[in-house]
Design a protein around this motif. Sequence first.
Motif, PDB file in Angstrom:
ATOM      1  N   GLU A  80       0.841  -1.203   0.000  1.00  0.00           N
ATOM      2  CA  GLU A  80       0.000   0.000   0.000  1.00  0.00           C
ATOM      3  C   GLU A  80       0.876   1.253   0.000  1.00  0.00           C
ATOM      4  OE1 GLU A  80      -3.944   1.381   2.443  1.00  0.00           O
ATOM      5  OE2 GLU A  80      -2.205   0.735   3.610  1.00  0.00           O
ATOM      6  N   TYR A  81       1.934   1.217   0.799  1.00  0.00           N
ATOM      7  CA  TYR A  81       2.863   2.351   0.882  1.00  0.00           C
ATOM      8  C   TYR A  81       3.554   2.599  -0.458  1.00  0.00           C
ATOM      9  CZ  TYR A  81       7.018   4.986   2.329  1.00  0.00           C
ATOM     10  OH  TYR A  81       8.020   5.914   2.444  1.00  0.00           O
ATOM     11  N   VAL A  82       4.002   1.533  -1.115  1.00  0.00           N
ATOM     12  CA  VAL A  82       4.718   1.661  -2.397  1.00  0.00           C
ATOM     13  C   VAL A  82       3.786   2.077  -3.522  1.00  0.00           C
ATOM     14  CG1 VAL A  82       5.889   0.311  -4.191  1.00  0.00           C
ATOM     15  CG2 VAL A  82       6.599   0.084  -1.809  1.00  0.00           C
ATOM     16  N   SER A  83       2.617   1.465  -3.560  1.00  0.00           N
ATOM     17  CA  SER A  83       1.703   1.664  -4.696  1.00  0.00           C
ATOM     18  C   SER A  83       0.753   2.832  -4.521  1.00  0.00           C
ATOM     19  CB  SER A  83       0.876   0.400  -4.915  1.00  0.00           C
ATOM     20  OG  SER A  83      -0.023   0.192  -3.822  1.00  0.00           O
ATOM     21  N   GLN A  84       0.554   3.273  -3.241  1.00  0.00           N
ATOM     22  CA  GLN A  84      -0.435   4.306  -2.930  1.00  0.00           C
ATOM     23  C   GLN A  84      -1.840   3.887  -3.351  1.00  0.00           C
ATOM     24  OE1 GLN A  84       0.412   7.375  -1.185  1.00  0.00           O
ATOM     25  NE2 GLN A  84       2.083   5.927  -0.856  1.00  0.00           N
ATOM     26  N   MET A  85      -2.091   2.572  -3.264  1.00  0.00           N
ATOM     27  CA  MET A  85      -3.416   2.035  -3.578  1.00  0.00           C
ATOM     28  C   MET A  85      -4.088   1.558  -2.296  1.00  0.00           C
ATOM     29  SD  MET A  85      -3.135  -0.213  -7.103  1.00  0.00           S
ATOM     30  CE  MET A  85      -1.821  -1.303  -6.564  1.00  0.00           C
ATOM     31  N   ASP A  86      -5.364   1.878  -2.138  1.00  0.00           N
ATOM     32  CA  ASP A  86      -6.108   1.262  -1.049  1.00  0.00           C
ATOM     33  C   ASP A  86      -6.574  -0.114  -1.520  1.00  0.00           C
ATOM     34  OD1 ASP A  86      -8.283   1.670  -2.730  1.00  0.00           O
ATOM     35  OD2 ASP A  86      -9.047   3.378  -1.607  1.00  0.00           O
ATOM     36  N   ARG A  87      -7.227  -0.856  -0.636  1.00  0.00           N
ATOM     37  CA  ARG A  87      -7.594  -2.224  -0.975  1.00  0.00           C
ATOM     38  C   ARG A  87      -8.576  -2.295  -2.145  1.00  0.00           C
ATOM     39  NH1 ARG A  87      -5.879  -6.344   2.187  1.00  0.00           N
ATOM     40  NH2 ARG A  87      -4.963  -5.821   4.200  1.00  0.00           N
TER      41      ARG A  87
END
Length: 277
Positions: A31-38
């Motif tokens: 999540e930190y690397v991609s800046q994507m939520d679930r």
Amino acid sequence: MTWRELLMEGKNILTAGKIEDAEPDAWLLLEYVSQMDRARFFLRQQENAPEENIRQYRDLIRQRGSHIPVQHLTGTQEFMGLEFLVSPDVLVPRQDTELLVEKLLPLIQGKKVLDICTGSGCIAIALAKLGVPKLVEATDLSEKALEIAGRNAEKLGADVAFYQGDLLENISAKYDIIVSNPPYIASEVVGGLMPEVRKHEPLMALDGGADGLVLYRRLLEQVPSHLEQGGIFAVEIGYDQGKAVSELFRKHGFERIECCKDLCGNDRVVMGSLNER
């Protein structure tokens, strides 16, 4: 490599390395690397991840595999619904400490509050942001910890004044409520803590002396002279320290002493009111 494959790789590496919470940590780092939520991840999980993200993620997984706390890798930790900056100079805010804040929030309206051993500032800032106190001040011995606390107060828009000093040595005012989460782990136990804690969090925030109660004794010698009549003192404690700390409160003139248990049924907070003099 797809995002899903990358996540599974991270989970498998951490699991094989016997990292506690391998699955949630693998996700948090992705999540930190991609800046994507679930929700976004589930929509994009079959897409190929950019090479730069793959390299960054693998490096973070490698560091987590060497027992560096995930919070030190992302630089943040959530506490009472607020996101705090953290570093190796402060104790990572823990869910256990939320009980201390929850117990005090209904009591602080219009009150003067002091937080001792503030560390990241999580207690003082949460009280200032989520309650309606008259003022909130905080102290810590560590200059580096106070730097992090100050950054957190600025980031979260909390009106908290910070002072450097050993417990109450630089404090002359009186308060309605004083709170502290001091080091309370017995010295002989510190060496057996998990490496994430033992090797990467500040020893001065962990080691409570031979029996874990050294800081409580020092605090209770100093706190009464800084409390208004009927003022409240509240502390976080170790899971088996309720009886001993309650007795120290009683010895120093506190009444209506309450030992509060956490969701696991362990002693977690002791609080009491100072006898009116």
